[in-house]
Write a protein that holds these residues in place. Structure first.
Motif, PDB file in Angstrom:
ATOM      1  N   ILE A 585      64.292  75.073  43.307  1.00  0.00           N
ATOM      2  CA  ILE A 585      63.316  75.229  42.232  1.00  0.00           C
ATOM      3  C   ILE A 585      62.906  73.840  41.763  1.00  0.00           C
ATOM      4  N   THR A 586      61.618  73.663  41.505  1.00  0.00           N
ATOM      5  CA  THR A 586      61.095  72.373  41.062  1.00  0.00           C
ATOM      6  C   THR A 586      60.364  72.542  39.736  1.00  0.00           C
ATOM      7  N   LEU A 587      60.766  71.747  38.748  1.00  0.00           N
ATOM      8  CA  LEU A 587      60.049  71.657  37.484  1.00  0.00           C
ATOM      9  C   LEU A 587      59.373  70.295  37.441  1.00  0.00           C
ATOM     10  N   ALA A 588      58.061  70.288  37.201  1.00  0.00           N
ATOM     11  CA  ALA A 588      57.307  69.036  37.300  1.00  0.00           C
ATOM     12  C   ALA A 588      56.348  68.884  36.131  1.00  0.00           C
ATOM     13  N   ALA A 589      56.123  67.631  35.756  1.00  0.00           N
ATOM     14  CA  ALA A 589      55.164  67.308  34.697  1.00  0.00           C
ATOM     15  C   ALA A 589      54.351  66.101  35.130  1.00  0.00           C
ATOM     16  N   ASP A 590      53.046  66.168  34.922  1.00  0.00           N
ATOM     17  CA  ASP A 590      52.181  65.029  35.207  1.00  0.00           C
ATOM     18  C   ASP A 590      51.415  64.643  33.946  1.00  0.00           C
ATOM     19  N   ASN A 591      51.112  63.355  33.828  1.00  0.00           N
ATOM     20  CA  ASN A 591      50.498  62.793  32.630  1.00  0.00           C
ATOM     21  C   ASN A 591      51.326  63.196  31.404  1.00  0.00           C
ATOM     22  N   LEU A 592      52.598  62.849  31.468  1.00  0.00           N
ATOM     23  CA  LEU A 592      53.579  63.303  30.485  1.00  0.00           C
ATOM     24  C   LEU A 592      53.214  62.908  29.066  1.00  0.00           C
ATOM     25  N   TRP A 593      52.507  61.794  28.901  1.00  0.00           N
ATOM     26  CA  TRP A 593      52.174  61.305  27.550  1.00  0.00           C
ATOM     27  C   TRP A 593      50.763  61.718  27.143  1.00  0.00           C
ATOM     28  N   ASP A 594      50.145  62.612  27.903  1.00  0.00           N
ATOM     29  CA  ASP A 594      48.786  63.107  27.615  1.00  0.00           C
ATOM     30  C   ASP A 594      47.815  61.944  27.438  1.00  0.00           C
ATOM     31  N   GLU A 595      47.856  61.028  28.399  1.00  0.00           N
ATOM     32  CA  GLU A 595      46.989  59.850  28.389  1.00  0.00           C
ATOM     33  C   GLU A 595      45.540  60.275  28.614  1.00  0.00           C
ATOM     34  N   SER A 596      44.614  59.761  27.801  1.00  0.00           N
ATOM     35  CA  SER A 596      43.203  60.154  27.898  1.00  0.00           C
ATOM     36  C   SER A 596      42.349  59.093  28.583  1.00  0.00           C
ATOM     37  N   PHE A 597      42.960  58.179  29.294  1.00  0.00           N
ATOM     38  CA  PHE A 597      42.254  57.075  29.940  1.00  0.00           C
ATOM     39  C   PHE A 597      41.207  57.571  30.926  1.00  0.00           C
ATOM     40  N   GLU A 598      40.005  56.982  30.893  1.00  0.00           N
ATOM     41  CA  GLU A 598      38.924  57.334  31.801  1.00  0.00           C
ATOM     42  C   GLU A 598      39.057  56.518  33.089  1.00  0.00           C
ATOM     43  N   GLU A 599      39.531  57.150  34.152  1.00  0.00           N
ATOM     44  CA  GLU A 599      39.682  56.446  35.421  1.00  0.00           C
ATOM     45  C   GLU A 599      38.332  56.034  35.995  1.00  0.00           C
ATOM     46  N   ILE A 600      37.313  56.878  35.817  1.00  0.00           N
ATOM     47  CA  ILE A 600      35.927  56.530  36.109  1.00  0.00           C
ATOM     48  C   ILE A 600      35.239  56.333  34.760  1.00  0.00           C
ATOM     49  N   PRO A 601      34.597  55.203  34.508  1.00  0.00           N
ATOM     50  CA  PRO A 601      33.961  54.978  33.201  1.00  0.00           C
ATOM     51  C   PRO A 601      32.978  56.091  32.848  1.00  0.00           C
ATOM     52  N   GLY A 602      33.140  56.669  31.652  1.00  0.00           N
ATOM     53  CA  GLY A 602      32.278  57.744  31.198  1.00  0.00           C
ATOM     54  C   GLY A 602      32.728  59.126  31.595  1.00  0.00           C
ATOM     55  N   THR A 603      33.751  59.233  32.454  1.00  0.00           N
ATOM     56  CA  THR A 603      34.270  60.525  32.910  1.00  0.00           C
ATOM     57  C   THR A 603      35.630  60.776  32.263  1.00  0.00           C
ATOM     58  N   PRO A 604      35.821  61.892  31.555  1.00  0.00           N
ATOM     59  CA  PRO A 604      37.098  62.133  30.877  1.00  0.00           C
ATOM     60  C   PRO A 604      38.277  62.116  31.840  1.00  0.00           C
ATOM     61  N   GLY A 605      39.408  61.608  31.367  1.00  0.00           N
ATOM     62  CA  GLY A 605      40.623  61.620  32.158  1.00  0.00           C
ATOM     63  C   GLY A 605      41.285  62.977  32.156  1.00  0.00           C
ATOM     64  N   ARG A 606      42.254  63.163  33.055  1.00  0.00           N
ATOM     65  CA  ARG A 606      42.960  64.435  33.150  1.00  0.00           C
ATOM     66  C   ARG A 606      43.919  64.589  31.979  1.00  0.00           C
ATOM     67  N   GLY A 607      44.331  65.850  31.709  1.00  0.00           N
ATOM     68  CA  GLY A 607      45.286  66.137  30.651  1.00  0.00           C
ATOM     69  C   GLY A 607      46.675  66.388  31.204  1.00  0.00           C
ATOM     70  N   GLU A 608      47.566  66.898  30.329  1.00  0.00           N
ATOM     71  CA  GLU A 608      48.927  67.214  30.746  1.00  0.00           C
ATOM     72  C   GLU A 608      48.945  68.435  31.660  1.00  0.00           C
ATOM     73  N   GLN A 609      49.905  68.462  32.588  1.00  0.00           N
ATOM     74  CA  GLN A 609      50.102  69.625  33.452  1.00  0.00           C
ATOM     75  C   GLN A 609      51.588  69.793  33.712  1.00  0.00           C
ATOM     76  N   TYR A 610      52.095  71.034  33.511  1.00  0.00           N
ATOM     77  CA  TYR A 610      53.495  71.370  33.744  1.00  0.00           C
ATOM     78  C   TYR A 610      53.552  72.555  34.697  1.00  0.00           C
TER      79      TYR A 610
END
Length: 618
Positions: A585-610
C-alpha cells in the motif's frame, strides 16, 4: 577488459561516452575498471495524481527543469540548462520523437515506463551527436528486455481522484533456437480527477503492447501505444483569466532493433510512425469564442552505433530522417510539411596512460538540413581524463565544446503573423547553439559527485513573448541569449538510506529582435538558484519512506503573479504487510505545502494532492 556501464544518473553536464558513463546504455571497452553507483535521480519513482509516464517525477530531477500546466503528465515543458521546451528532445532507441506543431507535445509519449530504461539526460557533445532538432539537451530512453511478471494497481485520493492500472509480461524461451526468447507485454492505465484547483480536471487513458525477440547479442521490439488525454486549466496558454481545455490523442508505432557485434561494437535501428490530434478550446464556458484542431503525422527512420576498430580508435555515429505534416484550422496552410535530415560522426581516440589513467579525445561534426531551411554544419568535440586510484576511487575531468542547431515549429512559423491569440513570425531562421563546459566527476563505492561549469550561446532562439498593449496572448520572437551555469549533483548511499542533493545556478544575458516584448514565457523563465534534496529511508522491511524536495528562486518575470521563491515536496510511505505476499500500500502527497508558484508565468500552479494506492504484483 570489457565492462558495461550501468550509471543511472549520467554526468549532469558531461559528454562522456566511454569513461564516465554510457549515454545510450551500450557496452564499451576500456583498459581500466569502472566504478558505478546505481541510484535513481529522484527518491520517488511514481507520480501523485495519475498513472506514471516516461516524464513522471522529472520535476524533482536535478538534471532538468520541468514546467507543468495542471501536472507533469498533463502538459510538461521539459527544459535543460536554462533552455526552453523546444530545445529538449525525447529519444527512444535511436530515434528522436518529434511533433511539428509545437514542442509542448514532445513529451506526449504513449509508452508504459515499465517498458523503458531510466532516462539518460544527454547534453553537450552527446546531445549534438544523438539529438535531432534539440539544440540544448535530449532525454533518452532504451527498450528493456521483457520479463515474466506483472502488477495491478487501484488508487483513490483527494479531488475525487481514482486510478486503475494493469501491466503484464511473458518471456518464453525458443526451444528450437538456443539463447533466443520471445516476449509479449501489455499495459492499460486510466486516471481521472476534478483537479487540484478549480477547472483543473483530467481524464487519461493509455493502452500499450509490445512483442520482443531477443538473442545473446540482439533485441528486436515491435511496439504500439495509444493515449487519450483530456485536461483543463485556467490560463493554460493565455494570461487572460480564462478556463481553457485540451483534448489530445496520440498513437505511436515503433520498430526497434539493437545488435552487438565483434568486440565492443553495436548499432541500433529505429523506425516509427506517430500521430497526434489536438483539440484546444480557449474558453470551456464559451467554446465558440475560439477553438483549434490540429493533426500531425510523423514518419522517421534512425540509426546510431559505435564501431570499435581496436583499443585505440572507435567511431560513434548517428543519422535520422524525419518526414512530417500537419492539418490545422489555425495555420495559414503555407507551411504544413517538412523533411529533416541529420548525420553525425564522432571519431574517438583512447590512450592508456600510466598509473591507471586514460585519455580520450573525440572530435567530429554533425550536419543538419531540411527541405525548407538552410543547412548547418556543427563541430563536436571533447577531451576526457580518467583516473582510477588504488583505494577504489575514480576521478574524471572533461572539457567539451559542442555546436547544435534546430528549426522552429509550425505554430511559431506557420500561423497568423498579424493577429490572433498566438502570433507567428515568418522571418524566423535556423537556431544555433554553442556550448563550452568544464566538468569533474568523483566516484567511490557509496557516493558520487558530478560538477560542471558551462557557457552557452543561443542565436536566433525562438521564444514566445507578451506585450501588455496587445490583444494577442503571445508572439514568436527571435532572441540571442548567453547563458552561464554552475551545477553540482551528489548522491550518497548508507546502509538503509539514500541521499540525493543538487544545486544549480544560472545567469542569462539576452537581446530580443523586437523592443515590444514586456515579458518572456519561456526563455527568461528560469531559476537563478535551484536546490533539490531527496531521500529514501527503509527503517524496516515493512516501511519505506521517500521524499523529494525542490527549492527555487526564479528569475523575475512581469507576468508572474506568485512569489519568485517556491518550495515543493513529494512524500511517499510504502507499507508492505508481511502477511500478504507481493502486496503493498502506498500513501503519497505532492505539493505538501500547497505552494502556489506559477511554473509558467501567468498560469496558476498546481495544488495539493493526496492518494492511497494498493498494488499486487506477480
Amino acid at each position: 577488459m570489457n565492462r558495461t556501464s550501468h550509471l543511472i544518473i549520467p554526468l549532469v553536464l558531461a559528454s562522456i561516452s566511454n569513461v564516465a558513463y554510457a549515454a545510450d546504455d551500450s557496452e564499451e571497452s576500456t583498459t581500466i575498471e569502472q566504478i558505478t553507483i546505481e541510484v535513481s535521480p529522484t527518491a520517488n519513482t511514481l507520480p501523485v495524481g495519475t498513472f506514471d509516464s516516461p516524464i513522471s517525477n522529472l520535476e524533482y530531477d536535478p538534471r532538468v527543469d520541468l514546467q507543468s500546466r495542471n501536472m507533469a503528465e498533463a502538459q510538461a515543458d521539459v527544459t535543460i540548462r536554462g533552455g526552453i521546451f523546444e530545445n529538449t528532445g525525447f529519444r527512444v532507441g535511436s530515434a528522436t520523437l518529434l511533433d511539428p506543431q509545437s514542442g509542448h507535445y514532445f513529451a506526449e509519449i504513449p509508452i508504459a515506463p515499465q517498458m523503458l530504461t531510466g532516462a539518460s539526460v544527454l547534453t553537450g557533445a552527446d546531445n549534438a551527436l544523438y539529438g535531432v532538432n534539440s539544440s540544448v539537451g535530449t532525454v533518452s530512453f532504451g527498450w528493456k528486455p521483457i520479463t515474466t511478471g506483472g502488477s495491478v494497481s487501484v488508487g483513490v485520493g483527494t479531488n475525487d481522484f481514482n486510478l486503475q492500472s494493469v501491466h503484464a509480461g511473458k518471456s518464453i524461451p525458443l526451444d528450437t533456437i538456443a539463447d533466443w526468447r520471445l516476449g509479449f507485454e501489455g499495459e492499460y492505465s486510466h486516471s481521472q480527477s476534478d483537479g487540484s484547483i478549480d477547472f483543473g480536471d483530467h481524464d487519461f487513458n493509455r493502452a500499450t503492447a509490445r512483442v520482443q525477440l531477443t538473442s545473446a547479442d540482439s533485441q528486436t521490439d515491435l511496439f504500439f501505444g495509444s493515449q487519450e488525454k483530456f485536461f483543463g486549466w485556467p490560463n493554460l496558454y493565455t494570461p487572460f483569466g480564462v478556463n481553457e481545455t485540451e483534448d489530445l490523442e496520440t498513437q505511436l508505432l515503433m520498430l526497434n532493433h539493437k545488435q552487438s557485434y565483434a568486440t565492443n561494437s553495436e548499432f541500433e535501428v529505429s523506425a516509427y510512425y506517430r500521430k497526434n490530434n489536438d483539440h484546444y478550446i480557449y474558453s470551456r464556458e464559451n467554446p465558440s469564442a475560439f477553438q483549434a484542431f490540429h493533426e500531425t503525422e510523423v514518419k522517421s527512420f534512425a540509426i546510431s552505433g559505435r564501431h570499435a576498430q581496436n583499443d585505440v580508435f572507435s567511431l560513434n555515429y548517428s543519422a535520422q530522417f524525419i518526414e512530417d505534416s500537419i492539418e490545422s484550422t489555425t495555420l495559414e496552410n503555407n507551411f504544413t510539411s517538412r523533411n529533416y535530415y541529420k548525420i553525425s560522426v564522432l571519431p574517438e581516440y583512447t590512450m592508456a596512460l600510466e598509473n591507471n589513467q586514460q585519455l580520450t579525445v573525440r572530435l567530429g561534426a554533425a550536419f543538419d538540413d531540411t527541405n525548407r531551411d538552410d543547412s548547418q554544419l556543427s563541430l563536436i568535440g571533447d577531451i576526457t581524463f580518467n583516473t582510477i586510484n588504488s583505494n577504489a576511487t575514480e576521478r574524471t575531468f572533461y572539457l567539451s565544446y559542442a555546436e547544435a542547431s534546430q528549426v522552429a515549429g509550425y505554430t511559431a512559423i506557420g500561423g497568423n503573423d498579424s493577429g490572433g491569440l498566438f502570433r507567428s513570425n515568418y522571418s524566423l531562421e535556423r537556431e544555433t547553439t554553442k556550448n563550452l563546459e568544464l566538468g569533474l566527476l568523483l566516484e567511490q563505492q557509496s557516493w558520487q559527485l558530478n560538477s560542471a561549469i558551462f557557457y552557452r550561446q543561443d542565436n536566433n532562439l525562438t521564444d514566445w513573448t507578451f506585450s501588455f498593449d496587445s490583444t494577442s496572448a503571445r508572439f514568436a520572437e527571435p532572441v540571442d541569449i548567453d547563458t552561464a551555469g554552475l551545477e553540482f549533483l551528489a548522491t550518497k548511499q548508507f546502509e538503509n538510506t539514500e541521499i540525493i542533493a543538487s544545486y544549480t545556478y544560472l545567469h542569462k544575458s539576452e537581446t530580443y529582435g523586437s523592443p515590444d516584448a514586456d515579458a518572456s514565457f519561456y526563455a527568461l523563465n528560469f531559476p537563478d538558484h535551484r536546490l533539490t534534496l531527496g531521500a529514501v529511508w527503509s527503517p524496516t522491511d515493512i516501511l519505506e519512506f521517500r521524499i523529494d524536495n525542490e527549492w527555487r528562486k526564479q528569475h523575475k518575470n512581469a507576468l508572474r503573479r506568485s512569489d519568485d521563491e517556491a518550495l515543493f515536496t513529494q512524500l511517499t510511505l510504502k507499507v508492505t504487510p508481511p502477511i500478504l505476499q507481493n502486496f503493498f500500500i502506498t500513501l503519497a502527497a505532492d505539493n505538501l505545502w500547497d505552494e502556489s508558484f506559477e511554473e509558467i508565468p501567468g498560469t496558476p500552479g498546481r495544488g495539493e494532492q493526496y492518494t492511497l494506492t494498493a498494488t499486487y504484483s506477480w
